[in-house]
Design a protein around this motif. Structure first.
Motif, mmCIF file in Angstrom:
data_model
loop_
_atom_site.group_PDB
_atom_site.id
_atom_site.type_symbol
_atom_site.label_atom_id
_atom_site.label_comp_id
_atom_site.label_asym_id
_atom_site.label_seq_id
_atom_site.Cartn_x
_atom_site.Cartn_y
_atom_site.Cartn_z
ATOM 1 N N ALA A 76 -5.100 5.110 -25.337
ATOM 2 C CA ALA A 76 -5.811 4.876 -26.598
ATOM 3 C C ALA A 76 -4.844 4.253 -27.581
ATOM 4 C CB ALA A 76 -6.371 6.175 -27.161
ATOM 5 N N GLY A 77 -5.335 3.297 -28.344
ATOM 6 C CA GLY A 77 -4.507 2.726 -29.395
ATOM 7 C C GLY A 77 -4.406 3.697 -30.562
ATOM 8 N N ALA A 78 -3.482 3.422 -31.452
ATOM 9 C CA ALA A 78 -3.326 4.274 -32.628
ATOM 10 C C ALA A 78 -4.602 4.245 -33.465
ATOM 11 C CB ALA A 78 -2.142 3.802 -33.463
ATOM 12 N N LEU B 152 -13.209 0.376 -25.287
ATOM 13 C CA LEU B 152 -14.253 0.958 -26.131
ATOM 14 C C LEU B 152 -13.676 1.169 -27.521
ATOM 15 C CD1 LEU B 152 -15.824 3.716 -23.829
ATOM 16 C CD2 LEU B 152 -16.823 1.494 -24.416
ATOM 17 N N ALA B 153 -14.355 0.669 -28.537
ATOM 18 C CA ALA B 153 -13.915 0.854 -29.918
ATOM 19 C C ALA B 153 -14.997 1.616 -30.672
ATOM 20 C CB ALA B 153 -13.669 -0.488 -30.597
ATOM 21 N N SER C 240 -20.258 3.208 -35.264
ATOM 22 C CA SER C 240 -20.658 2.173 -34.310
ATOM 23 C C SER C 240 -19.729 2.209 -33.115
ATOM 24 C CB SER C 240 -20.643 0.783 -34.956
ATOM 25 O OG SER C 240 -19.341 0.458 -35.425
ATOM 26 N N LEU C 241 -20.283 1.888 -31.924
ATOM 27 C CA LEU C 241 -19.527 1.896 -30.671
ATOM 28 C C LEU C 241 -19.599 0.510 -30.064
ATOM 29 C CD1 LEU C 241 -17.935 3.754 -28.718
ATOM 30 C CD2 LEU C 241 -20.108 4.244 -27.572
ATOM 31 N N ILE D 120 -9.479 2.416 -30.493
ATOM 32 C CA ILE D 120 -9.841 1.760 -29.235
ATOM 33 C C ILE D 120 -9.274 2.557 -28.065
ATOM 34 C CG2 ILE D 120 -9.696 -0.357 -27.866
ATOM 35 C CD1 ILE D 120 -9.165 -1.881 -30.465
ATOM 36 N N ALA D 121 -10.102 2.770 -27.040
ATOM 37 C CA ALA D 121 -9.666 3.412 -25.794
ATOM 38 C C ALA D 121 -9.809 2.426 -24.649
ATOM 39 C CB ALA D 121 -10.482 4.669 -25.512
#
Length: 271
Positions: free
Chosen positions: A9-11, A36-37, A69-70, A94-95
């Motif tokens: 996962a991003g920060a 996925l954000a 929102s996804l 974001i993953a």
């Protein structure tokens, strides 16, 4: 064969008052995958992005002052910038999920979402449509309270901040048979407005490298005198990975018979 799995996962990006966020893209490992954000803002403004490759799965309002929102994109997509109207407390993260055997579709075939404002966060079960699928749950809330791990699921990332007073959670469950139920979720989390999703992700293309899984070889030599030739027959076929079809391949190789010139023996007469 296992389905897609969480890699990184991003920060988490957050602000106490903003109308745009650019979350960091996690480091990808070179395997085919998806990003996925999830984006939250403490209003009901519509989220948008002009970054290419990103598609909206859905936006859900929870009450009058919290919306989420996804979004989904292929792993090669650029880090996105999300915008909306009105500067408010907000977050985005974001993953990255990947599959060593198959590419993952950026089209979500099965999903569900739910909202609430109490400490019980829940979603109903969904039925998978792909073999070796993974169902991902995403939970966001308007208070910085950790979410319990649902029974039978793996929690991948649970991050919050006092800056936006919010929490973001990703988790997953791998399901090997198409048409199987993911199972309902009901866990304890923030006693504030929340949104929770379950979405199915899975492979749709053939394996990154084709592999001959079965082979048969038969060889023989004809014993006819005066002839020198052999015949070889080789049959090979590929097992079809999930949701792909192959026809069987047969390869037959042989050598033509060596030319033999017949000779007639001349009778010898002795007087």
């Amino acid at each position: 064969m296992p389905g897609p799995t969480f890699r990184a996962a991003g920060a988490r990006s957050q602000s106490a008052s903003a109308a745009t966020l650019s979350p960091a893209k996690p480091t990808v490992d070179g395997q085919k995958g998806i990003l996925l954000a999830v984006v939250t803002s403490k209003n009901n403004a519509t989220h948008a992005t002009g970054t290419g490759g990103w598609s909206l799965i859905g936006q859900v309002n929870s009450g009058a002052s919290f919306t989420a929102s996804l979004w989904i994109a292929a792993e090669a997509a650029s880090a996105p910038t999300f915008t909306w109207t009105g500067a408010v407390a907000c977050s985005a993260q974001i993953a990255y999920f990947s599959d060593p055997a198959n590419s993952i579709s950026t089209t979500v075939s099965a999903s569900t979402s739910n909202t609430g404002s109490t400490s019980t966060h829940s979603t109903s079960s969904i039925n998978t449509t792909k073999a070796t699928a993974t169902v991902v749950y995403v939970d966001v809330s308007a208070a910085n309270t950790a979410l319990a791990t649902p029974s039978g699921w793996t929690e991948d990332n649970d991050t919050g901040s006092a800056t936006d007073a919010g929490r973001t959670v990703f988790g997953e469950k791998q399901i090997a048979t198409s048409g199987s139920a993911s199972g309902a979720i009901s866990v304890t989390g923030a006693a504030a407005d929340w949104v929770q999703w379950q979405i199915e992700i899975g492979g749709v293309s053939v394996a990154n490298a084709l592999e001959v899984s079965k082979a048969e070889m038969v060889a023989w030599e004809e014993p006819a005198p005066g002839a020198s030739f052999s015949m070889v027959e080789m049959l090979a076929w590929l097992d079809a990975p999930s949701e792909a079809a192959f026809s069987k391949v047969e390869l037959v190789v042989w050598l033509d018979q060596v030319s033999v010139t017949p000779r007639r023996r001349q009778a010898q007469v002795i007087n």
